[in-house]
Design a protein around this motif. Structure first.
Motif, PDB file in Angstrom:
ATOM      1  N   ILE A   1       2.918 -14.188  -7.835  1.00 37.27           N
ATOM      2  CA  ILE A   1       3.573 -13.001  -8.389  1.00 37.27           C
ATOM      3  C   ILE A   1       2.551 -12.077  -9.039  1.00 37.27           C
ATOM      4  O   ILE A   1       2.561 -10.854  -8.852  1.00 37.27           O
ATOM      5  CB  ILE A   1       4.665 -13.417  -9.389  1.00 37.27           C
ATOM      6  CG1 ILE A   1       5.851 -14.046  -8.645  1.00 37.27           C
ATOM      7  CG2 ILE A   1       5.139 -12.217 -10.209  1.00 37.27           C
ATOM      8  CD1 ILE A   1       6.909 -14.644  -9.551  1.00 37.27           C
ATOM      9  N   MET A   2       1.632 -12.644  -9.817  1.00 36.89           N
ATOM     10  CA  MET A   2       0.606 -11.837 -10.480  1.00 36.89           C
ATOM     11  C   MET A   2      -0.295 -11.150  -9.458  1.00 36.89           C
ATOM     12  O   MET A   2      -0.635  -9.962  -9.607  1.00 36.89           O
ATOM     13  CB  MET A   2      -0.214 -12.719 -11.428  1.00 36.89           C
ATOM     14  CG  MET A   2       0.571 -13.227 -12.625  1.00 36.89           C
ATOM     15  SD  MET A   2      -0.340 -14.476 -13.599  1.00 36.89           S
ATOM     16  CE  MET A   2      -1.791 -13.548 -14.079  1.00 36.89           C
TER      17      MET A   2
ATOM     18  N   ASP B   1       0.821  -1.206   0.000  1.00 33.79           N
ATOM     19  CA  ASP B   1       0.000   0.000   0.000  1.00 33.79           C
ATOM     20  C   ASP B   1       0.857   1.259   0.000  1.00 33.79           C
ATOM     21  O   ASP B   1       0.471   2.287  -0.566  1.00 33.79           O
ATOM     22  CB  ASP B   1      -0.964  -0.002   1.189  1.00 33.79           C
ATOM     23  CG  ASP B   1      -0.259  -0.113   2.529  1.00 33.79           C
ATOM     24  OD1 ASP B   1       0.936  -0.467   2.547  1.00 33.79           O
ATOM     25  OD2 ASP B   1      -0.897   0.158   3.562  1.00 33.79           O
ATOM     26  N   GLN B   2       2.042   1.186   0.610  1.00 30.47           N
ATOM     27  CA  GLN B   2       2.953   2.326   0.568  1.00 30.47           C
ATOM     28  C   GLN B   2       3.432   2.588  -0.857  1.00 30.47           C
ATOM     29  O   GLN B   2       3.500   3.735  -1.304  1.00 30.47           O
ATOM     30  CB  GLN B   2       4.141   2.076   1.495  1.00 30.47           C
ATOM     31  CG  GLN B   2       3.778   2.044   2.964  1.00 30.47           C
ATOM     32  CD  GLN B   2       4.919   1.546   3.828  1.00 30.47           C
ATOM     33  OE1 GLN B   2       5.852   0.896   3.341  1.00 30.47           O
ATOM     34  NE2 GLN B   2       4.853   1.837   5.118  1.00 30.47           N
TER      35      GLN B   2
ATOM     36  N   TYR C   1       8.348  -5.613   0.496  1.00 23.60           N
ATOM     37  CA  TYR C   1       8.086  -6.707   1.418  1.00 23.60           C
ATOM     38  C   TYR C   1       7.185  -7.733   0.733  1.00 23.60           C
ATOM     39  O   TYR C   1       6.109  -7.405   0.247  1.00 23.60           O
ATOM     40  CB  TYR C   1       7.412  -6.197   2.681  1.00 23.60           C
ATOM     41  CG  TYR C   1       8.315  -5.403   3.582  1.00 23.60           C
ATOM     42  CD1 TYR C   1       9.475  -5.958   4.094  1.00 23.60           C
ATOM     43  CD2 TYR C   1       7.997  -4.095   3.938  1.00 23.60           C
ATOM     44  CE1 TYR C   1      10.303  -5.241   4.931  1.00 23.60           C
ATOM     45  CE2 TYR C   1       8.819  -3.364   4.777  1.00 23.60           C
ATOM     46  CZ  TYR C   1       9.976  -3.936   5.270  1.00 23.60           C
ATOM     47  OH  TYR C   1      10.800  -3.223   6.098  1.00 23.60           O
ATOM     48  N   CYS C   2       7.642  -8.969   0.709  1.00 26.27           N
ATOM     49  CA  CYS C   2       6.918 -10.012  -0.022  1.00 26.27           C
ATOM     50  C   CYS C   2       7.467 -11.364   0.425  1.00 26.27           C
ATOM     51  O   CYS C   2       8.681 -11.516   0.607  1.00 26.27           O
ATOM     52  CB  CYS C   2       7.116  -9.822  -1.522  1.00 26.27           C
ATOM     53  SG  CYS C   2       6.396 -11.083  -2.568  1.00 26.27           S
TER      54      CYS C   2
ATOM     55  N   LEU D   1      -0.035  -3.701  -6.272  1.00 24.45           N
ATOM     56  CA  LEU D   1       0.782  -2.494  -6.394  1.00 24.45           C
ATOM     57  C   LEU D   1       0.086  -1.417  -7.212  1.00 24.45           C
ATOM     58  O   LEU D   1       0.482  -0.244  -7.166  1.00 24.45           O
ATOM     59  CB  LEU D   1       2.138  -2.832  -7.021  1.00 24.45           C
ATOM     60  CG  LEU D   1       3.004  -3.840  -6.258  1.00 24.45           C
ATOM     61  CD1 LEU D   1       4.275  -4.144  -7.042  1.00 24.45           C
ATOM     62  CD2 LEU D   1       3.338  -3.352  -4.850  1.00 24.45           C
ATOM     63  N   HIS D   2      -0.900  -1.814  -8.032  1.00 23.87           N
ATOM     64  CA  HIS D   2      -1.642  -0.870  -8.882  1.00 23.87           C
ATOM     65  C   HIS D   2      -0.689  -0.051  -9.757  1.00 23.87           C
ATOM     66  O   HIS D   2      -0.798   1.168  -9.860  1.00 23.87           O
ATOM     67  CB  HIS D   2      -2.508   0.067  -8.026  1.00 23.87           C
ATOM     68  CG  HIS D   2      -3.493  -0.660  -7.168  1.00 23.87           C
ATOM     69  ND1 HIS D   2      -4.603  -1.306  -7.679  1.00 23.87           N
ATOM     70  CD2 HIS D   2      -3.517  -0.869  -5.819  1.00 23.87           C
ATOM     71  CE1 HIS D   2      -5.283  -1.867  -6.685  1.00 23.87           C
ATOM     72  NE2 HIS D   2      -4.637  -1.625  -5.555  1.00 23.87           N
ATOM     73  N   PHE D   3       0.242  -0.764 -10.368  1.00 27.70           N
ATOM     74  CA  PHE D   3       1.254  -0.098 -11.203  1.00 27.70           C
ATOM     75  C   PHE D   3       1.611  -1.030 -12.350  1.00 27.70           C
ATOM     76  O   PHE D   3       1.866  -2.207 -12.136  1.00 27.70           O
ATOM     77  CB  PHE D   3       2.501   0.208 -10.364  1.00 27.70           C
ATOM     78  CG  PHE D   3       3.503   1.088 -11.056  1.00 27.70           C
ATOM     79  CD1 PHE D   3       3.460   2.458 -10.930  1.00 27.70           C
ATOM     80  CD2 PHE D   3       4.513   0.529 -11.838  1.00 27.70           C
ATOM     81  CE1 PHE D   3       4.386   3.271 -11.557  1.00 27.70           C
ATOM     82  CE2 PHE D   3       5.444   1.322 -12.470  1.00 27.70           C
ATOM     83  CZ  PHE D   3       5.380   2.705 -12.334  1.00 27.70           C
ATOM     84  N   GLN D   4       1.621  -0.484 -13.571  1.00 29.40           N
ATOM     85  CA  GLN D   4       1.961  -1.291 -14.749  1.00 29.40           C
ATOM     86  C   GLN D   4       3.446  -1.131 -15.058  1.00 29.40           C
ATOM     87  O   GLN D   4       3.876  -0.136 -15.623  1.00 29.40           O
ATOM     88  CB  GLN D   4       1.139  -0.846 -15.963  1.00 29.40           C
ATOM     89  CG  GLN D   4       1.566  -1.467 -17.262  1.00 29.40           C
ATOM     90  CD  GLN D   4       0.639  -2.568 -17.747  1.00 29.40           C
ATOM     91  OE1 GLN D   4      -0.463  -2.717 -17.264  1.00 29.40           O
ATOM     92  NE2 GLN D   4       1.101  -3.320 -18.707  1.00 29.40           N
TER      93      GLN D   4
END
Length: 351
Positions: free
Chosen positions: A109-110, A77-78, A296-297, A116-119
């Protein structure tokens, strides 16, 4: 709600060490772990000073004057909050995962990337562990390019290229060591320089000196093309220990001598007992704003790393050459005189 980055400053010595055996991941993004991790940091400019000798007189100080070397840790979210306004039409972005089996972890991964809401323009994967019998491993809106390891289990690399990007596969660029894996493409730009992107993986048991020599040849080859270059991957060379391991020093030396910088400077592989900086993104882009970081993952025991380069700099659009200069002042002149006086000149006079 304001965005916050997971960084904290503490004075205590971290209980995490940089050596030890492999074990389950010891990172979950809590404050105590973050405090400890932020104590473990690779300072690229300190290392340049150590290699160059006198930093005041070395032009590297001015060549890299616009660079920053700080990669923070981000929760999903950050990241989404911080980069939600990035203009993807005026930037280049890449993210790297050490998958430790793409067949097993592709769905995770997907799902992670979706949060992340980023392409990203490029998704790089090391340790795909794929072979000719692996099932289709597609990601919507991306084209998959992969290179599997032949004759041995494990290894393997892959690039997912956004369908919004035009590219050419560069089969002429490759690590020659059959025990290492790499794949490269060239992204075609309508304005400015083309971008060469690669992903590389060096297994821990591969001779590091041979890998460094091989990597140096790749940098020398692509440097002649005057393009922006980004190479990501798991290099299994811990930059946190560059002062004590010769092969890591040699790796940094060939990066600096070819005007490349590592964008990640904090641990990327973390267990309950160890923290090492072995995953990185290497680039020769110094005059463009670049943001890099670690996410973080818990998909594998390596954390994903990313970079986002902004193409708002006029020098990139117009191909204006980079100008570097030496810092000349009375103190540096005096230091230069002292260096001249203390050097041995007998061999030079004899020749």
């Amino acid at each position: 709600m304001a965005c916050s980055v997971a960084t904290h400053n503490t004075k205590s010595n971290p209980p995490v060490t940089t050596t030890g055996s492999d074990s389950d991941s010891g990172i979950n993004g809590n404050t105590n772990n973050t405090n400890r991790l932020n104590e473990l940091k690779f300072d690229v400019f300190e290392s340049i000073t150590n290699f160059a000798g006198n930093f005041d007189l070395d032009p590297d100080q001015n060549f890299y004057k616009n660079c920053t070397n700080l990669s923070n840790y981000f929760l999903c979210d950050q990241f989404a909050c911080k980069f939600k306004t990035v203009d993807t039409q005026k930037s280049f972005s890449s993210i790297h995962f050490n998958a430790r089996s793409l067949v097993k972890n592709l769905d995770a991964i997907m799902e992670f990337i979706e949060t992340l809401h980023f392409q990203f323009d490029i998704i790089g994967i090391s340790e795909t562990w794929c072979n000719e019998n692996s099932p289709p491993l597609n990601i919507p809106n991306y084209t998959l390019l992969s290179k599997n390891r032949n004759g041995r289990v494990g290894g393997g690399v892959a690039l997912y290229v956004s369908n919004l990007r035009s590219y050419t596969q560069r089969n002429d660029i490759s690590l020659t060591n059959i025990s290492c894996d790499s794949i490269f493409i060239e992204i075609n730009q309508n304005h400015g320089k083309n971008i060469i992107v690669g992903v590389a993986y060096k297994p821990p048991d591969v001779n590091s000196n041979h890998f460094v020599d091989d990597f140096d040849k790749i940098l020398t080859t692509i440097d002649k093309e005057n393009k922006l270059n980004y190479i990501m991957g798991d290099f299994n060379l811990d930059l946190l220990r560059y002062t004590s391991i010769n092969s890591t020093q040699d790796f940094l030396n060939i990066l600096y001598s070819n005007f490349y910088l590592p964008l990640i400077n904090r641990p990327t592989r973390i267990t309950s007992n160890t923290a090492t900086l072995i995953d990185n993104i290497i680039t020769n882009s110094h005059d463009l704003p670049v943001t890099s970081g670690i996410l973080y993952c818990d998909i594998s025991d390596h954390l994903p790393i990313f970079q986002i380069t902004s193409f708002i700099n006029d020098s990139f659009q117009n191909d204006v050459p980079i100008q570097s200069y030496r810092l000349i002042n009375p103190l540096n002149i005096e230091n230069f005189k002292q260096d001249l006086a203390t050097n041995g000149w007998d061999d030079a006079q004899m020749s």
